[in-house]
Design a protein around this motif. Sequence first.
Motif, PDB file in Angstrom:
ATOM      1  N   VAL A  28       3.346   9.911  -9.913  1.00 20.63           N
ATOM      2  CA  VAL A  28       2.746   9.981 -11.257  1.00 20.63           C
ATOM      3  C   VAL A  28       1.783  11.163 -11.342  1.00 20.63           C
ATOM      4  O   VAL A  28       1.788  11.916 -12.320  1.00 20.63           O
ATOM      5  N   LEU A  29       0.965  11.348 -10.332  1.00 15.14           N
ATOM      6  CA  LEU A  29       0.015  12.461 -10.322  1.00 15.14           C
ATOM      7  C   LEU A  29       0.732  13.808 -10.374  1.00 15.14           C
ATOM      8  O   LEU A  29       0.352  14.695 -11.139  1.00 15.14           O
ATOM      9  N   PHE A  30       1.796  13.961  -9.584  1.00 15.34           N
ATOM     10  CA  PHE A  30       2.553  15.214  -9.617  1.00 15.34           C
ATOM     11  C   PHE A  30       3.217  15.403 -10.977  1.00 15.34           C
ATOM     12  O   PHE A  30       3.323  16.529 -11.465  1.00 15.34           O
ATOM     13  N   GLY A  31       3.667  14.335 -11.596  1.00 11.53           N
ATOM     14  CA  GLY A  31       4.244  14.434 -12.937  1.00 11.53           C
ATOM     15  C   GLY A  31       3.216  14.911 -13.954  1.00 11.53           C
ATOM     16  O   GLY A  31       3.509  15.774 -14.794  1.00 11.53           O
ATOM     17  N   ILE A  32       2.022  14.378 -13.875  1.00  9.03           N
ATOM     18  CA  ILE A  32       0.944  14.795 -14.792  1.00  9.03           C
ATOM     19  C   ILE A  32       0.587  16.258 -14.536  1.00  9.03           C
ATOM     20  O   ILE A  32       0.417  17.047 -15.482  1.00  9.03           O
ATOM     21  N   VAL A  45       0.844  -1.196   0.000  1.00 10.66           N
ATOM     22  CA  VAL A  45       0.000   0.000   0.000  1.00 10.66           C
ATOM     23  C   VAL A  45       0.879   1.246   0.000  1.00 10.66           C
ATOM     24  O   VAL A  45       0.618   2.206  -0.730  1.00 10.66           O
ATOM     25  N   LEU A  46       1.938   1.231   0.794  1.00 11.26           N
ATOM     26  CA  LEU A  46       2.848   2.373   0.847  1.00 11.26           C
ATOM     27  C   LEU A  46       3.508   2.608  -0.500  1.00 11.26           C
ATOM     28  O   LEU A  46       3.538   3.744  -0.996  1.00 11.26           O
ATOM     29  N   TRP A  47       4.052   1.565  -1.124  1.00 13.04           N
ATOM     30  CA  TRP A  47       4.739   1.721  -2.408  1.00 13.04           C
ATOM     31  C   TRP A  47       3.780   2.149  -3.513  1.00 13.04           C
ATOM     32  O   TRP A  47       4.102   3.035  -4.316  1.00 13.04           O
ATOM     33  N   ILE A  48       2.615   1.550  -3.583  1.00 13.16           N
ATOM     34  CA  ILE A  48       1.656   1.892  -4.639  1.00 13.16           C
ATOM     35  C   ILE A  48       1.150   3.315  -4.472  1.00 13.16           C
ATOM     36  O   ILE A  48       1.072   4.079  -5.442  1.00 13.16           O
ATOM     37  N   SER A  49       0.821   3.719  -3.249  1.00 14.96           N
ATOM     38  CA  SER A  49       0.311   5.078  -3.045  1.00 14.96           C
ATOM     39  C   SER A  49       1.400   6.121  -3.294  1.00 14.96           C
ATOM     40  O   SER A  49       1.128   7.184  -3.864  1.00 14.96           O
ATOM     41  N   THR A  50       2.648   5.833  -2.909  1.00 16.98           N
ATOM     42  CA  THR A  50       3.745   6.762  -3.179  1.00 16.98           C
ATOM     43  C   THR A  50       3.977   6.888  -4.677  1.00 16.98           C
ATOM     44  O   THR A  50       4.162   7.992  -5.199  1.00 16.98           O
ATOM     45  N   GLY A  51       3.953   5.768  -5.384  1.00 13.06           N
ATOM     46  CA  GLY A  51       4.102   5.805  -6.842  1.00 13.06           C
ATOM     47  C   GLY A  51       2.974   6.561  -7.509  1.00 13.06           C
ATOM     48  O   GLY A  51       3.196   7.318  -8.463  1.00 13.06           O
ATOM     49  N   ALA A  52       1.743   6.391  -7.012  1.00 22.09           N
ATOM     50  CA  ALA A  52       0.602   7.110  -7.580  1.00 22.09           C
ATOM     51  C   ALA A  52       0.744   8.611  -7.383  1.00 22.09           C
ATOM     52  O   ALA A  52       0.418   9.401  -8.284  1.00 22.09           O
ATOM     53  N   VAL A  53       1.243   9.042  -6.242  1.00 19.00           N
ATOM     54  CA  VAL A  53       1.442  10.476  -5.989  1.00 19.00           C
ATOM     55  C   VAL A  53       2.514  11.030  -6.915  1.00 19.00           C
ATOM     56  O   VAL A  53       2.366  12.124  -7.464  1.00 19.00           O
TER      57      VAL A  53
END
Length: 65
Positions: A54-58, A44-52
């Motif tokens: 990606v979101l900041f990149g977008i 959960v930690l790795w997936i949510s950190t990766g999602a953030v």
Amino acid sequence: MTTDNPARATRAPEYKPVEHHGKEVDEPTTNARQGVENHNVRYVLWISTGAVVVLFGILYLIFFA
């Protein structure tokens, strides 16, 4: 497990009782780390950190590119 403290009676089975040897206390590893290792918390930690990230990149591409 019988105890006078109702909060300790509902503990997960991963938590073992603390052993006392005179003045020394032998605390099981799970109790000492204050939690259990499984339950997929690290994923959960790795997936949510990766999602953030990606979101900041977008958001960066939308507003600054």
